[in-house]
Design a protein around this motif. Structure first.
Motif, short mmCIF file in Angstrom:
data_model
loop_
_atom_site.label_atom_id
_atom_site.label_comp_id
_atom_site.label_asym_id
_atom_site.label_seq_id
_atom_site.Cartn_x
_atom_site.Cartn_y
_atom_site.Cartn_z
N ASP A 54 0.83 -1.22 0.00
CA ASP A 54 0.00 0.00 0.00
C ASP A 54 0.86 1.26 0.00
OD1 ASP A 54 -2.36 -1.43 -0.02
OD2 ASP A 54 -2.65 -1.34 2.16
N LYS A 55 1.88 1.28 0.84
CA LYS A 55 2.75 2.45 0.93
C LYS A 55 3.53 2.66 -0.36
CE LYS A 55 3.33 2.21 5.97
NZ LYS A 55 4.28 1.93 7.08
N GLU A 56 4.04 1.57 -0.94
CA GLU A 56 4.81 1.67 -2.18
C GLU A 56 3.93 2.14 -3.34
OE1 GLU A 56 7.96 1.51 -2.69
OE2 GLU A 56 8.62 0.81 -0.71
N LEU A 57 2.69 1.66 -3.39
CA LEU A 57 1.77 2.10 -4.45
C LEU A 57 1.45 3.58 -4.34
CD1 LEU A 57 -0.72 -0.91 -4.58
CD2 LEU A 57 0.70 -0.13 -6.48
N THR A 58 1.21 4.03 -3.12
CA THR A 58 0.89 5.45 -2.91
C THR A 58 2.06 6.32 -3.31
OG1 THR A 58 -0.60 4.90 -1.08
CG2 THR A 58 0.22 7.16 -1.19
N ALA A 59 3.27 5.93 -2.92
CA ALA A 59 4.46 6.71 -3.28
C ALA A 59 4.70 6.68 -4.78
CB ALA A 59 5.68 6.16 -2.53
N ALA A 60 4.55 5.50 -5.39
CA ALA A 60 4.78 5.38 -6.82
C ALA A 60 3.78 6.22 -7.62
CB ALA A 60 4.68 3.92 -7.24
#
Length: 415
Positions: free
Chosen positions: A118-124
């Protein structure tokens, strides 16, 4: 007394070229030609028994009848699996090594991975909005590499992200290739193992601080049935057997977005639903419908008779994964994309086998299947609500390339 039957046999001397030409549906096509879910064929100059369908899958995963120790070709071990990994073990040695993996698949462990995703998707997504367009396949591979390394406990400096992503992707993208692409995959496997071996040595020499609940620590100190630490190369192979399959989920993510694009009505249903199960049904249908792995291999452990057919010790046996997932005896309109079919699915370990079948703890079913589904569901929820367009591109995919992906690798414009 069991009535002995002659096993149907595909005509011809060798069928390797036909396999390369037809790809994923090769075994299913032959099943229809000989009108049998069990038949003999010949691949790479070697006689093989082909099995297809739910009943045959149940037989294939009987560990008393089949072994895996010498089934995978060397070229697959040199790229995809690595040598000496859990896929090549049988009996108590396999159960003991498999348990090392299964301890990671606890509810807390899986939920932690989903939070990382979830965190990586939001940042990406914030970075993707700044670009004119992105190539989703490469972006998702990088995202999954970062997430996998964090979850496993493997340090990944920013300057190494692209390098490690390419190495991990090469291992599964080159497995069925020949020529330069295959040799590149072998080099990536070798370099990847050297990378992980250096980390294992640091852990064992107390030169690196790593959380004790991380796989890097757990695997580094794992002991075999005789009480000995695993060889550091085997530890590297097994840690890559965590990292590589997580990055390989990128193939499913490509098809996930393609399915949303090709079935806009399903996307609208997901946007407006308050039934969370629909996200799982959609992901499962992606795994059933689109090509991922064509077949699994084993060898007959000892002579036996099944349904009147004789199986001789040492015979290579292939289970048709793609064909079983498209078996008209089990699936209504198998060549149609219909997520709602999983509303009625009973959860059999043998009729739906995109990553292999059987039981998780005692058999050879992929230990990471729960994670695959969970990561797909997180990505699906993200893409369903994301504002994006797919410009004109070639979204067709090959049934002979393994793994198969849309030819454009999903060019996406994010708003």
């Amino acid at each position: 007394m069991t009535m002995m039957k002659k096993m149907p046999k595909e005509s011809g001397i060798d069928h390797t070229l036909a396999l390369l030409k037809e790809g994923y549906p090769f075994l299913f096509n032959r099943r229809q030609e000989v009108d049998s879910t069990i038949f003999k064929t010949r691949i790479l100059g070697q006689q093989a028994i082909a099995l297809s369908g739910k009943e045959a899958a149940s037989l294939f995963y009987d560990n008393e009848k089949f072994r895996r120790s010498d089934a995978a070709p060397k070229r697959i071990q040199k790229t995809l699996f690595g040598e000496g990994g859990v896929q090549s073990l049988d009996g108590e040695a396999h159960h003991h090594r498999k348990a090392m993996f299964m301890t990671l698949m606890s509810r807390d462990g899986l939920n932690e991975m989903y939070e990382i995703i979830d965190k990586e998707l939001t940042a990406a997504n914030q970075n993707w909005k700044k670009e004119n367009h992105i190539v989703l396949d490469k972006e998702i591979q990088k995202l999954l590499t970062k997430a996998a390394c964090q979850w496993v406990g493997v340090p990944l400096p920013d300057k190494e992200i692209n390098q490690r992503t390419e190495q991990l992707a090469d291992m599964f993208e080159s497995a069925a290739s020949i020529g330069p692409k295959h040799w590149k995959g072998r080099k990536s496997r070798k370099d990847g193992e050297e990378w992980i071996i250096s980390l294992v040595r640091q852990v064992r020499n107390n030169e690196m601080a790593v959380d004790e609940d991380r796989a890097l620590y757990t695997f580094s100190w794992h002991r075999d049935l005789d009480g000995n630490l695993l060889n550091e190369k085997i530890v590297a192979v097994e840690l890559l057997n965590l990292l590589r399959p997580i990055v390989a989920i990128s193939a499913y993510i490509n098809f996930l977005v393609l399915a949303l694009y090709e079935h806009p009505e399903e996307r609208e249903n997901l946007k407006n639903t308050d039934n969370e199960n629909r996200f799982e049904w959609f992901c499962q249908e992606v795994r059933r419908y689109y090509p991922f792995f064509p077949f699994a291999a084993a060898r007959v452990k000892r002579d036996f008779i099944w349904n009147g057919f004789t199986f001789k010790e040492g015979t290579l046996t292939l289970l048709d994964l793609y064909g079983t997932n498209h078996d008209p005896n089990e699936w209504s309109e198998p060549n149609q994309f219909k997520p709602d079919r999983f509303q009625e699915w009973k959860g059999s370990p043998f009729d739906f086998i995109p990553q292999g079948g059987g039981e998780f703890n005692l058999g050879h079913r992929c230990a990471g299947e729960w994670m695959t589904l969970g990561v797909m569901k997180r990505c699906l929820s993200f893409f369903v609500h994301m504002d994006f367009e797919l410009p004109e591109q070639d979204l067709s995919y090959s049934m002979t390339e393994m793994p198969s992906k849309p030819k454009s690798k999903i060019i996406m414009q994010v708003h």
